[in-house]
Design a protein around this motif. Structure first.
Motif, PDB file in Angstrom:
ATOM      1  N   MET A  63     -13.470   1.338   2.112  1.00 39.50           N
ATOM      2  CA  MET A  63     -12.074   1.936   2.554  1.00 39.50           C
ATOM      3  C   MET A  63     -11.255   0.935   2.669  1.00 39.50           C
ATOM      4  O   MET A  63     -11.180  -0.201   2.676  1.00 39.50           O
ATOM      5  N   HIS A  64     -10.001   1.494   2.087  1.00 36.25           N
ATOM      6  CA  HIS A  64      -8.843   0.534   1.784  1.00 36.25           C
ATOM      7  C   HIS A  64      -7.703   0.977   2.799  1.00 36.25           C
ATOM      8  O   HIS A  64      -7.344   2.172   2.518  1.00 36.25           O
ATOM      9  N   ALA A  65      -7.172   0.183   3.486  1.00 34.30           N
ATOM     10  CA  ALA A  65      -5.935   0.208   4.252  1.00 34.30           C
ATOM     11  C   ALA A  65      -4.976  -0.714   3.949  1.00 34.30           C
ATOM     12  O   ALA A  65      -5.346  -1.910   4.307  1.00 34.30           O
ATOM     13  N   ALA A  66      -3.674  -0.281   3.648  1.00 27.58           N
ATOM     14  CA  ALA A  66      -2.824  -1.511   3.250  1.00 27.58           C
ATOM     15  C   ALA A  66      -2.303  -2.299   4.212  1.00 27.58           C
ATOM     16  O   ALA A  66      -2.490  -3.498   4.232  1.00 27.58           O
ATOM     17  N   SER A  67      -2.041  -1.664   5.594  1.00 27.89           N
ATOM     18  CA  SER A  67      -1.553  -2.778   6.585  1.00 27.89           C
ATOM     19  C   SER A  67      -1.943  -2.089   7.831  1.00 27.89           C
ATOM     20  O   SER A  67      -3.098  -1.296   8.081  1.00 27.89           O
ATOM     21  N   VAL A  68      -1.332  -2.647   9.077  1.00 25.72           N
ATOM     22  CA  VAL A  68      -1.744  -2.301  10.523  1.00 25.72           C
ATOM     23  C   VAL A  68      -2.062  -0.839  10.605  1.00 25.72           C
ATOM     24  O   VAL A  68      -2.735  -0.236  11.186  1.00 25.72           O
ATOM     25  N   LEU A  90     -14.272  -2.678   4.493  1.00 26.40           N
ATOM     26  CA  LEU A  90     -12.868  -2.280   4.824  1.00 26.40           C
ATOM     27  C   LEU A  90     -12.079  -3.415   4.146  1.00 26.40           C
ATOM     28  O   LEU A  90     -12.234  -4.606   4.256  1.00 26.40           O
ATOM     29  N   THR A  91     -11.171  -3.104   3.109  1.00 24.32           N
ATOM     30  CA  THR A  91     -10.160  -3.928   2.662  1.00 24.32           C
ATOM     31  C   THR A  91      -8.830  -3.532   3.205  1.00 24.32           C
ATOM     32  O   THR A  91      -8.448  -2.757   3.346  1.00 24.32           O
ATOM     33  N   THR A  92      -7.980  -4.760   3.408  1.00 26.05           N
ATOM     34  CA  THR A  92      -6.512  -4.612   3.751  1.00 26.05           C
ATOM     35  C   THR A  92      -5.786  -5.613   2.883  1.00 26.05           C
ATOM     36  O   THR A  92      -6.646  -6.611   2.444  1.00 26.05           O
ATOM     37  N   GLY A  93      -4.559  -5.486   3.100  1.00 29.57           N
ATOM     38  CA  GLY A  93      -3.616  -6.577   2.304  1.00 29.57           C
ATOM     39  C   GLY A  93      -2.896  -7.427   3.116  1.00 29.57           C
ATOM     40  O   GLY A  93      -2.031  -8.094   2.220  1.00 29.57           O
ATOM     41  N   THR A  94      -3.004  -7.378   4.281  1.00 32.70           N
ATOM     42  CA  THR A  94      -1.886  -8.231   5.058  1.00 32.70           C
ATOM     43  C   THR A  94      -2.845  -8.994   6.180  1.00 32.70           C
ATOM     44  O   THR A  94      -3.893  -8.736   6.457  1.00 32.70           O
ATOM     45  N   ALA A 134     -14.937   5.453  -2.998  1.00 34.09           N
ATOM     46  CA  ALA A 134     -14.001   4.528  -2.438  1.00 34.09           C
ATOM     47  C   ALA A 134     -13.072   5.648  -1.814  1.00 34.09           C
ATOM     48  O   ALA A 134     -12.501   6.457  -2.274  1.00 34.09           O
ATOM     49  N   ILE A 135     -12.328   5.200  -0.659  1.00 35.89           N
ATOM     50  CA  ILE A 135     -11.598   5.911   0.127  1.00 35.89           C
ATOM     51  C   ILE A 135     -10.299   5.017   0.421  1.00 35.89           C
ATOM     52  O   ILE A 135     -10.430   3.957   1.008  1.00 35.89           O
ATOM     53  N   SER A 136      -8.901   5.529   0.284  1.00 33.11           N
ATOM     54  CA  SER A 136      -7.948   4.836   0.473  1.00 33.11           C
ATOM     55  C   SER A 136      -7.019   5.630   1.349  1.00 33.11           C
ATOM     56  O   SER A 136      -7.527   6.928   1.385  1.00 33.11           O
ATOM     57  N   VAL A 137      -6.329   5.020   1.880  1.00 30.57           N
ATOM     58  CA  VAL A 137      -5.535   5.813   3.250  1.00 30.57           C
ATOM     59  C   VAL A 137      -3.944   5.872   2.717  1.00 30.57           C
ATOM     60  O   VAL A 137      -3.330   5.158   2.442  1.00 30.57           O
ATOM     61  N   GLU A 138      -3.436   6.980   3.073  1.00 31.75           N
ATOM     62  CA  GLU A 138      -1.894   7.123   2.999  1.00 31.75           C
ATOM     63  C   GLU A 138      -1.509   7.552   1.597  1.00 31.75           C
ATOM     64  O   GLU A 138      -1.295   8.492   1.224  1.00 31.75           O
ATOM     65  N   SER A 139      -1.294   6.465   1.064  1.00 28.46           N
ATOM     66  CA  SER A 139      -0.252   6.553  -0.385  1.00 28.46           C
ATOM     67  C   SER A 139      -0.724   5.251  -1.182  1.00 28.46           C
ATOM     68  O   SER A 139      -0.046   5.038  -2.034  1.00 28.46           O
TER      69      SER A 139
END
Length: 441
Positions: A63-68, A90-94, A134-139
């Motif tokens: 699962m990937h979520a860019a930020s908070v 979970l992967t995040t970018g910030t 693989a699941i990404s969130v929002e955009s």
């Protein structure tokens, strides 16, 4: 005018080759970002796809979520997957989202920084983690990652999906490229009918509508002892909060405080979206003649403190429980807005500027139900804060309307899980049939 499919493929391939060409420069770039506090220097190798922890045996959902905001949105979904015994990476970018993951989900899920969208890093990451879905969130659409997942026949799904006016216009100008990418998504679960229509127009199929899963999450937690301590320090002073603020909005919050201070005993709570800006925010407020107490220093909120600066990560539940009026930032000086659902959920009358396009449907519903108001500028914000703090009936009417709105909007998590069932039910069966082990499969 739409370009040809061949040209679209060439553009996507060129993007990939450009990433490979630029790959040697990413090390110095990440070092520079780390020096500015925007990267974790101790975990930079994760950005190149190198793992820092073992992959457990059994099925795994990435699962990937860019930020908070995106991370908070999928906490209930990640917990649902864990309830089914499916491993969650979970992967995040910030840096802030990584801290939030540690604060809210430590011991429940695995966390890594997302690999750079360049072929060597993405391939190294996928070779090691071997996700089943693989699941990404929002955009989040990253061309190289999307193409690599497609080559490996790993379904990529977009949940709580939304697309801003600006992004939609940009993709429309390159429609063939959009269709070449979006058509590779196995499923899109959109927040609204408008978002769903836009994703279909860009080539995604199938597209479901769930609503916003942020509504189904638990209210942000807080330490009750810390909350009670601050409540005692604040006493009977009136409070309002400016949360998720962007550059310029902290100055507006200071202006509001100075305008109202003479009329009511007031404490302003300012919670910047990026806490690393706290030093410059404090210096600006002091220059304006305001006394500041900072959460990171554990300062006492004495009666002469003007602004309580919430410069921590993962404590929004604390700050919102200290007030009943919340201005949600990135809406006056920023662009797109921030999520208004948490303050409504925690019993706050919601105020925001007009630039809330990223959360248009949520704000429309809250405004229509009487639980949120849009303000045009600093003067209008000051008048709205003063009115609400001086008028208990109006404030509580907005708060009650917000609670009712939250109840009406629930159900998105169940709709999302239902949409994901063809992908996660087989993993649930596999996870419960296989013997569990901690080592890498």
């Amino acid at each position: 005018m739409a370009m040809s499919d061949g040209l679209a493929s060439l553009i996507i391939a060129s993007y990939g080759w450009a990433g490979i060409a630029a790959y040697p420069l990413t090390g110095p770039l990440l070092a520079l970002r780390a020096a500015k506090g925007k990267e974790d220097r101790t975990r930079r190798l994760e950005r190149f796809g190198y793992p820092a922890i073992d992959r457990p045996a059994g099925p795994l959902v990435w699962m990937h979520a860019a930020s908070v905001g995106e991370t908070l949105a999928i906490v209930p979904l990640m917990r649902e997957l864990r309830r089914r015994d499916i491993n969650v990476l979970l992967t995040t970018g910030t840096v802030t989202s990584a801290e939030l993951a540690r604060f809210r989900l430590d011991g429940e899920i695995m966390h890594q920084y997302v690999p750079l969208d360049v072929r060597p890093a993405v391939r190294r990451f996928l070779d090691y983690w071997r996700p089943d879905v693989a699941i990404s969130v929002e955009s989040e659409i990253w061309p190289t990652t999307l193409m690599e997942l497609s080559k490996r026949h790993i379904p990529q799904i977009l949940v709580n999906a939304r697309i801003s006016d600006r992004s939609f216009s940009r993709w429309q100008r390159h429609l063939s490229v959009a269709e070449a990418l979006f058509s590779r998504l196995a499923l899109v679960i959109a927040q609204s009918d408008l978002d769903a229509e836009r994703f279909r127009d860009l080539g995604a199929w199938p597209v479901n509508v769930s609503g916003n899963i942020k509504v189904d999450g638990d209210a942000p937690p807080c330490d009750e002892a810390v909350l009670e301590r601050y409540r005692q320090q604040i006493g009977d002073r009136k409070t309002w909060a400016a949360i998720s603020t962007f550059d310029g909005e902290e100055k507006i919050a200071g202006m509001v405080h100075r305008a109202l201070k003479a009329h009511i005993g007031l404490l302003s709570i300012v919670v910047p979206r990026h806490p690393e800006r706290a030093d410059e925010i404090e210096a600006m407020l002091i220059e304006k003649g305001l006394k500041v107490a900072r959460r990171t220093r554990d300062d006492v909120v004495t009666p002469d403190v003007d602004v309580f600066l919430g410069d921590t990560i993962g404590e929004m539940g604390l700050y919102l429980r200290l007030t009943e009026v919340a201005f949600v930032g990135r809406s006056l000086t920023g662009e797109g807005g921030q999520n208004p659902l948490e303050p409504a959920m925690l019993g706050c009358a919601v105020l925001a500027g007009p630039k809330v396009g990223n959360f248009r449907e949520s704000y429309q519903r809250l405004v229509r139900n009487g639980s949120a108001r849009i303000v045009r500028d600093a003067e209008m914000l000051a008048k709205a804060v003063h009115f609400l703090l001086s008028n208990d009936l109006a404030r509580h009417k907005m708060i009650d309307a917000g609670m009712e709105s939250m109840q009406e909007m629930r159900g998105a998590l169940a709709a999302t899980v239902k949409g994901l069932e063809p992908y996660i039910n087989p993993l649930t069966v596999q996870a419960r049939l296989e013997p569990r082990s901690a080592g890498r499969a």
